[in-house]
Design a protein around this motif. Structure first.
Motif, PDB file in Angstrom:
ATOM      1  N   ARG A   1       3.770  14.335 -12.686  1.00  0.00           N
ATOM      2  CA  ARG A   1       3.209  14.198 -14.034  1.00  0.00           C
ATOM      3  C   ARG A   1       1.825  14.834 -14.172  1.00  0.00           C
ATOM      4  NH1 ARG A   1       4.644   7.835 -15.348  1.00  0.00           N
ATOM      5  NH2 ARG A   1       6.909   7.980 -14.936  1.00  0.00           N
ATOM      6  N   LYS A   2       1.334  15.322 -13.071  1.00  0.00           N
ATOM      7  CA  LYS A   2       0.007  15.938 -13.088  1.00  0.00           C
ATOM      8  C   LYS A   2      -1.062  14.965 -13.579  1.00  0.00           C
ATOM      9  CE  LYS A   2       2.063  19.779 -12.009  1.00  0.00           C
ATOM     10  NZ  LYS A   2       1.987  20.318 -10.626  1.00  0.00           N
ATOM     11  N   THR A   3      -0.861  13.685 -13.188  1.00  0.00           N
ATOM     12  CA  THR A   3      -1.801  12.655 -13.617  1.00  0.00           C
ATOM     13  C   THR A   3      -3.067  12.727 -12.773  1.00  0.00           C
ATOM     14  OG1 THR A   3       0.067  11.255 -14.202  1.00  0.00           O
ATOM     15  CG2 THR A   3      -2.083  10.183 -14.009  1.00  0.00           C
ATOM     16  N   ARG A   4      -4.185  12.530 -13.444  1.00  0.00           N
ATOM     17  CA  ARG A   4      -5.451  12.532 -12.721  1.00  0.00           C
ATOM     18  C   ARG A   4      -5.587  11.222 -11.934  1.00  0.00           C
ATOM     19  NH1 ARG A   4     -10.435  14.147 -16.430  1.00  0.00           N
ATOM     20  NH2 ARG A   4     -11.397  13.927 -14.364  1.00  0.00           N
ATOM     21  N   VAL A   5      -6.171  11.323 -10.771  1.00  0.00           N
ATOM     22  CA  VAL A   5      -6.305  10.165  -9.882  1.00  0.00           C
ATOM     23  C   VAL A   5      -7.624   9.472 -10.145  1.00  0.00           C
ATOM     24  CG1 VAL A   5      -6.426   9.398  -7.489  1.00  0.00           C
ATOM     25  CG2 VAL A   5      -4.912  11.290  -8.133  1.00  0.00           C
ATOM     26  N   ASN A   6      -7.549   8.143 -10.260  1.00  0.00           N
ATOM     27  CA  ASN A   6      -8.762   7.339 -10.404  1.00  0.00           C
ATOM     28  C   ASN A   6      -9.342   7.112  -9.010  1.00  0.00           C
ATOM     29  OD1 ASN A   6     -10.753   5.474 -10.914  1.00  0.00           O
ATOM     30  ND2 ASN A   6      -9.513   4.291 -12.362  1.00  0.00           N
ATOM     31  N   MET A   7     -10.534   7.599  -8.766  1.00  0.00           N
ATOM     32  CA  MET A   7     -11.130   7.539  -7.441  1.00  0.00           C
ATOM     33  C   MET A   7     -11.380   6.103  -6.982  1.00  0.00           C
ATOM     34  SD  MET A   7     -11.058  10.534  -6.432  1.00  0.00           S
ATOM     35  CE  MET A   7     -11.932  10.231  -4.900  1.00  0.00           C
ATOM     36  N   SER A   8     -11.644   5.206  -7.927  1.00  0.00           N
ATOM     37  CA  SER A   8     -11.862   3.803  -7.536  1.00  0.00           C
ATOM     38  C   SER A   8     -10.583   3.203  -6.962  1.00  0.00           C
ATOM     39  CB  SER A   8     -12.343   2.988  -8.734  1.00  0.00           C
ATOM     40  OG  SER A   8     -11.373   2.992  -9.765  1.00  0.00           O
ATOM     41  N   ASP A   9      -9.437   3.608  -7.525  1.00  0.00           N
ATOM     42  CA  ASP A   9      -8.159   3.127  -6.988  1.00  0.00           C
ATOM     43  C   ASP A   9      -7.942   3.649  -5.567  1.00  0.00           C
ATOM     44  OD1 ASP A   9      -7.682   1.820  -9.347  1.00  0.00           O
ATOM     45  OD2 ASP A   9      -6.445   3.431 -10.192  1.00  0.00           O
ATOM     46  N   VAL A  10      -8.302   4.903  -5.368  1.00  0.00           N
ATOM     47  CA  VAL A  10      -8.162   5.489  -4.029  1.00  0.00           C
ATOM     48  C   VAL A  10      -9.070   4.770  -3.036  1.00  0.00           C
ATOM     49  CG1 VAL A  10      -8.457   7.578  -2.657  1.00  0.00           C
ATOM     50  CG2 VAL A  10      -7.501   7.721  -4.968  1.00  0.00           C
TER      51      VAL A  10
ATOM     52  N   LEU B   1       0.829  -1.205   0.000  1.00  0.00           N
ATOM     53  CA  LEU B   1       0.000   0.000   0.000  1.00  0.00           C
ATOM     54  C   LEU B   1       0.865   1.257   0.000  1.00  0.00           C
ATOM     55  CD1 LEU B   1      -2.848   1.166   0.085  1.00  0.00           C
ATOM     56  CD2 LEU B   1      -2.760   1.020   2.592  1.00  0.00           C
ATOM     57  N   GLU B   2       1.931   1.237   0.787  1.00  0.00           N
ATOM     58  CA  GLU B   2       2.840   2.386   0.820  1.00  0.00           C
ATOM     59  C   GLU B   2       3.472   2.630  -0.556  1.00  0.00           C
ATOM     60  OE1 GLU B   2       4.314   2.141   5.518  1.00  0.00           O
ATOM     61  OE2 GLU B   2       5.480   1.202   3.911  1.00  0.00           O
ATOM     62  N   SER B   3       3.870   1.550  -1.210  1.00  0.00           N
ATOM     63  CA  SER B   3       4.466   1.699  -2.550  1.00  0.00           C
ATOM     64  C   SER B   3       3.447   2.267  -3.541  1.00  0.00           C
ATOM     65  CB  SER B   3       4.979   0.343  -3.048  1.00  0.00           C
ATOM     66  OG  SER B   3       5.986  -0.153  -2.190  1.00  0.00           O
ATOM     67  N   THR B   4       2.219   1.750  -3.476  1.00  0.00           N
ATOM     68  CA  THR B   4       1.178   2.217  -4.398  1.00  0.00           C
ATOM     69  C   THR B   4       0.842   3.683  -4.150  1.00  0.00           C
ATOM     70  OG1 THR B   4       0.252  -0.010  -4.477  1.00  0.00           O
ATOM     71  CG2 THR B   4      -1.154   1.781  -5.243  1.00  0.00           C
ATOM     72  N   VAL B   5       0.686   4.045  -2.892  1.00  0.00           N
ATOM     73  CA  VAL B   5       0.360   5.432  -2.550  1.00  0.00           C
ATOM     74  C   VAL B   5       1.494   6.362  -2.959  1.00  0.00           C
ATOM     75  CG1 VAL B   5      -0.030   7.025  -0.634  1.00  0.00           C
ATOM     76  CG2 VAL B   5      -1.230   4.828  -0.708  1.00  0.00           C
ATOM     77  N   GLU B   6       2.731   5.952  -2.722  1.00  0.00           N
ATOM     78  CA  GLU B   6       3.871   6.796  -3.081  1.00  0.00           C
ATOM     79  C   GLU B   6       3.968   6.962  -4.597  1.00  0.00           C
ATOM     80  OE1 GLU B   6       6.870   9.376  -2.341  1.00  0.00           O
ATOM     81  OE2 GLU B   6       5.533   8.408  -0.887  1.00  0.00           O
ATOM     82  N   GLU B   7       3.703   5.882  -5.318  1.00  0.00           N
ATOM     83  CA  GLU B   7       3.733   5.969  -6.783  1.00  0.00           C
ATOM     84  C   GLU B   7       2.626   6.890  -7.294  1.00  0.00           C
ATOM     85  OE1 GLU B   7       3.432   3.036 -10.707  1.00  0.00           O
ATOM     86  OE2 GLU B   7       3.287   2.214  -8.663  1.00  0.00           O
ATOM     87  N   LEU B   8       1.437   6.729  -6.707  1.00  0.00           N
ATOM     88  CA  LEU B   8       0.320   7.584  -7.116  1.00  0.00           C
ATOM     89  C   LEU B   8       0.600   9.045  -6.776  1.00  0.00           C
ATOM     90  CD1 LEU B   8      -2.536   7.796  -8.274  1.00  0.00           C
ATOM     91  CD2 LEU B   8      -3.422   7.351  -5.964  1.00  0.00           C
ATOM     92  N   ARG B   9       1.162   9.276  -5.646  1.00  0.00           N
ATOM     93  CA  ARG B   9       1.495  10.642  -5.233  1.00  0.00           C
ATOM     94  C   ARG B   9       2.519  11.261  -6.185  1.00  0.00           C
ATOM     95  NH1 ARG B   9       5.639  12.547  -2.036  1.00  0.00           N
ATOM     96  NH2 ARG B   9       5.236  14.511  -0.927  1.00  0.00           N
ATOM     97  N   GLY B  10       3.527  10.461  -6.571  1.00  0.00           N
ATOM     98  CA  GLY B  10       4.531  10.963  -7.506  1.00  0.00           C
ATOM     99  C   GLY B  10       3.932  11.305  -8.857  1.00  0.00           C
ATOM    100  N   ASN B  11       3.013  10.468  -9.316  1.00  0.00           N
ATOM    101  CA  ASN B  11       2.373  10.742 -10.604  1.00  0.00           C
ATOM    102  C   ASN B  11       1.539  12.024 -10.552  1.00  0.00           C
ATOM    103  OD1 ASN B  11       3.472   8.453 -11.759  1.00  0.00           O
ATOM    104  ND2 ASN B  11       1.696   7.159 -11.247  1.00  0.00           N
ATOM    105  N   VAL B  12       0.864  12.217  -9.422  1.00  0.00           N
ATOM    106  CA  VAL B  12       0.023  13.417  -9.310  1.00  0.00           C
ATOM    107  C   VAL B  12       0.882  14.670  -9.250  1.00  0.00           C
ATOM    108  CG1 VAL B  12      -1.600  14.641  -7.810  1.00  0.00           C
ATOM    109  CG2 VAL B  12      -1.904  12.191  -8.263  1.00  0.00           C
TER     110      VAL B  12
END
Length: 202
Positions: free
Chosen positions: A78-87, A64-75
């Motif tokens: 890279r200004k990537t939009r977050v998929n709410m279902s993933d959150v 979970l920490e790896s996934t959250v950190e990766e998602l945070r880095g993308n946001v």
């Protein structure tokens, strides 16, 4: 019953008592050991289950920490939009992990107390066995010295008794002194001689 026979009977009774006591102690030790084995199995099962759940929890948190950190880095980068279902999925994993932590935290004190009690009893047993191994040689030597001392005392006592018996056999029996009656010489009394008077004829 002679003294030797009485001593033999006492020794037989004492040996029988020691054997019975050893059997009872062995039986008690087996019961105690069986109880300890059951407790060991139970604690081992609880410990294994706890460790498995803890490992699974740590893996889930790491993922979970790896996934959250990766998602945070993308946001951020890279200004990537977050998929709410993933959150939401990550939130579910986090909620499950939080419940697991709370459950393990409640279970750990009981497991800790049980393991401490078991380890304490095991340590006491180890200490008793170490004390036995350390002190038993000296106890054996002490018993051997006492046996030798008693043997010497009995040999000396036997010699003294034999010597006393020999002296008593050689001693003459005491005779009662009888009254020394000395016979006094018999005095023959001579009757007095009476002079005979001659008759004068008239």
């Amino acid at each position: 019953m002679s003294q030797a026979q009485a001593h033999s009977v006492r020794e037989t009774i004492r040996d029988t008592f020691i054997k019975i006591r050893a059997m009872l102690l062995a039986g008690g030790e087996q019961v105690w050991q069986a109880g300890m084995d059951q407790e060991r199995v139970r604690l081992s099962r609880e410990e294994d289950l706890y460790k498995q759940e803890m490992l699974r929890l740590e893996k889930d948190l790491s993922d979970l920490e790896s996934t959250v950190e990766e998602l945070r880095g993308n946001v951020i980068n890279r200004k990537t939009r977050v998929n709410m279902s993933d959150v939401e999925n990550m939130a579910l994993v986090l909620s499950k992990s939080s419940k697991t932590v709370a459950d393990l935290k409640l279970r750990f004190p009981g497991l800790q107390d049980g393991m401490k009690t078991f380890l304490s009893s095991e340590m006491e047993k180890v200490m008793r066995e170490e004390k036995f191994l350390k002190e038993e040689p000296e106890r054996l030597e002490s018993a051997l010295r006492r046996c030798k001392k008693l043997t010497g005392t009995l040999v000396t006592l036997k010699r003294l008794m034999e010597k006393l018996a020999s002296v008593q056999e050689q001693r003459l029996p005491c005779s009662n002194s009888s009254t020394d009656g000395r016979l006094s010489p018999t005095v023959t009394e001579t009757p007095p001689i009476t002079p005979t008077s001659s008759q004068h004829s008239k």
